[in-house]
Write an enzyme that holds these catalytic residues in place. Structure first.
Site, mmCIF file in Angstrom:
data_model
loop_
_atom_site.group_PDB
_atom_site.id
_atom_site.type_symbol
_atom_site.label_atom_id
_atom_site.label_comp_id
_atom_site.label_asym_id
_atom_site.label_seq_id
_atom_site.Cartn_x
_atom_site.Cartn_y
_atom_site.Cartn_z
ATOM 1 N N GLN A 75 1.889 -12.859 6.763
ATOM 2 C CA GLN A 75 0.822 -12.054 7.344
ATOM 3 C C GLN A 75 -0.504 -12.800 7.172
ATOM 4 O O GLN A 75 -0.899 -13.156 6.058
ATOM 5 C CB GLN A 75 0.736 -10.683 6.676
ATOM 6 C CG GLN A 75 -0.279 -9.772 7.356
ATOM 7 C CD GLN A 75 -0.068 -8.306 6.999
ATOM 8 O OE1 GLN A 75 0.912 -7.950 6.361
ATOM 9 N NE2 GLN A 75 -0.984 -7.472 7.427
ATOM 10 N N HIS A 82 0.855 -1.184 0.000
ATOM 11 C CA HIS A 82 0.000 0.000 0.000
ATOM 12 C C HIS A 82 0.893 1.237 0.000
ATOM 13 O O HIS A 82 2.068 1.179 0.312
ATOM 14 C CB HIS A 82 -0.899 0.024 1.231
ATOM 15 C CG HIS A 82 -1.816 -1.158 1.331
ATOM 16 N ND1 HIS A 82 -2.830 -1.388 0.442
ATOM 17 C CD2 HIS A 82 -1.866 -2.181 2.222
ATOM 18 C CE1 HIS A 82 -3.482 -2.490 0.774
ATOM 19 N NE2 HIS A 82 -2.907 -3.000 1.846
ATOM 20 N N GLU A 86 -4.416 -12.466 7.462
ATOM 21 C CA GLU A 86 -5.391 -11.372 7.497
ATOM 22 C C GLU A 86 -6.723 -11.730 6.838
ATOM 23 O O GLU A 86 -7.476 -10.838 6.439
ATOM 24 C CB GLU A 86 -4.793 -10.123 6.844
ATOM 25 C CG GLU A 86 -4.146 -10.345 5.494
ATOM 26 C CD GLU A 86 -3.392 -9.116 5.010
ATOM 27 O OE1 GLU A 86 -3.615 -8.017 5.530
ATOM 28 O OE2 GLU A 86 -2.559 -9.270 4.101
ATOM 29 N N ALA A 123 -7.169 -5.395 10.476
ATOM 30 C CA ALA A 123 -8.186 -4.649 9.731
ATOM 31 C C ALA A 123 -8.771 -5.490 8.598
ATOM 32 O O ALA A 123 -9.997 -5.588 8.443
ATOM 33 C CB ALA A 123 -7.599 -3.351 9.193
ATOM 34 N N ASP A 124 -7.909 -6.115 7.804
ATOM 35 C CA ASP A 124 -8.407 -6.962 6.726
ATOM 36 C C ASP A 124 -9.115 -8.200 7.265
ATOM 37 O O ASP A 124 -10.104 -8.662 6.671
ATOM 38 C CB ASP A 124 -7.266 -7.368 5.796
ATOM 39 C CG ASP A 124 -6.910 -6.280 4.802
ATOM 40 O OD1 ASP A 124 -7.819 -5.777 4.139
ATOM 41 O OD2 ASP A 124 -5.719 -5.934 4.701
#
Length: 253
Positions: A143, A43, A145, A170-171
Site C-alpha cells: 500500500q 485499524h 500512502e 486519504a493518508d
C-alpha cells in the site's frame, strides 16, 4: 491480485474494508455481491484471532479476494493469516524496496520468499508442486500512502515476487497537508494515482485504490486506471445507515 487476473472483459473486483470483528459480516459481504474483503488489522477492532475466524467464514469457492491488511510486516502474523486462508496480504505505508522485499519474504514460499510450511486449511492450494501453487494463489500487495512511497515507487515496484499496488488516498492526502478523504478528482493525490497506475502496469503489477463512493470507483474503472477497488468500510456504512434511519424517524416531514 495477480497481474494475469486483470482482464479487460472481466469486471474489476470490488472489495469491502472490514473493521468490525464479525464472522457473520464476512459472510454477508460475499452474499451481497462484493467480490472480496480486506480484513483490517491495522485499524478497527479486528485482532489476529478474529481475522483468522473471519477468513474461515468466507466460502472456499469465493475466497479469491479474501485479503487481510496487517498493521506491520510481521512474518508470524502474516503466516497465521495465510494458513487460515488469506489470499492476499496488504502491507500499509510501504516506502522502500526493503519493506516490499520483507513482505514478499513473509508471503511467498521458497525460492521467492521464506514462508514456512505448516498445518493449515485442507487443500488450501490446488496444484503441484504445492509451494508453486501457493505462490501463485497468494498475492503480496503493498500500500502506497505517503509522498515518500510515491517518490520511491519505481524501486519498490521492481521487487521480485511483488504482485500488486494499492493506493491509500486519504493518508497520501494528509502527507500533502490536505484533508484525509478518499476521492480526489484533481490535485497531488489524483496525480499520484495516475502515475502509480502507469508505473505499476509497466512493472507487471496490478493496481487498485480505496474509493469512498461507487461513482468515483466506477469512474476510475472506466478510465482504465485501476484493476480493482476497495469500496467503502463496513463501520462507515453502518454509521451512515444509522444516521439516515434516526434522521428519517425524527424528521418533521
Amino acid at each position: 491480485m495477480k497481474a494475469a487476473a486483470a482482464q479487460a472483459s472481466v469486471p474489476a473486483p470490488a472489495l469491502l474494508h472490514q473493521a468490525l470483528a464479525s464472522q457473520a459480516a464476512a459472510e454477508f459481504v460475499m452474499a451481497s455481491g462484493y467480490d472480496g474483503t480486506i480484513i483490517d488489522l491495522q485499524h478497527g477492532e479486528v485482532g489476529l484471532e478474529d481475522a483468522c475466524r473471519m477468513l474461515r467464514a468466507i466460502p472456499r469457492d469465493r475466497n479469491a479476494y479474501a485479503y487481510a491488511r496487517v498493521g506491520s510486516i510481521d512474518a508470524a502474523t502474516i503466516l497465521r493469516l495465510l494458513d487460515s486462508g488469506a489470499r492476499g496480504i496488504v502491507a500499509p505505508t510501504v516506502e522502500t524496496a526493503a519493506q516490499a522485499s520483507a513482505l514478499v519474504t513473509a508471503v511467498k514460499y521458497p525460492p521467492l520468499g521464506g514462508r514456512s510450511l505448516g498445518p493449515s486449511r485442507p487443500a488450501l492450494y490446488d496444484g503441484e508442486p504445492y509451494t508453486d501453487a501457493g505462490n501463485h494463489a497468494v498475492s503480496a500487495i503493498i500500500q502506497i500512502e505517503t509522498r515518500a512511497g510515491v517518490e520511491n515507487a519505481e524501486a519498490i515496484f521492481a521487487t521480485p515476487g511483488l504482485d500488486s499496488v494499492y493506493l491509500g488516498p486519504a493518508d497520501l492526502a494528509v502527507s500533502h497537508g490536505l484533508p484525509g478523504r478518499g476521492d480526489w478528482a484533481d490535485g497531488p493525490v489524483r496525480d499520484a494515482l495516475v502515475e502509480l497506475s502507469y508505473l505499476a502496469r509497466g512493472a507487471g503489477l496490478t493496481f487498485g485504490s480505496y474509493c469512498a463512493s461507487p461513482a468515483y470507483a466506477k469512474a476510475l474503472i472506466e478510465d482504465g486506471l485501476v484493476d480493482y477497488v476497495g469500496l467503502g468500510i463496513d463501520l462507515v456504512f453502518l454509521n451512515r445507515m444509522a444516521q439516515d434511519a434516526i434522521t428519517a424517524l425524527r424528521s418533521e416531514s
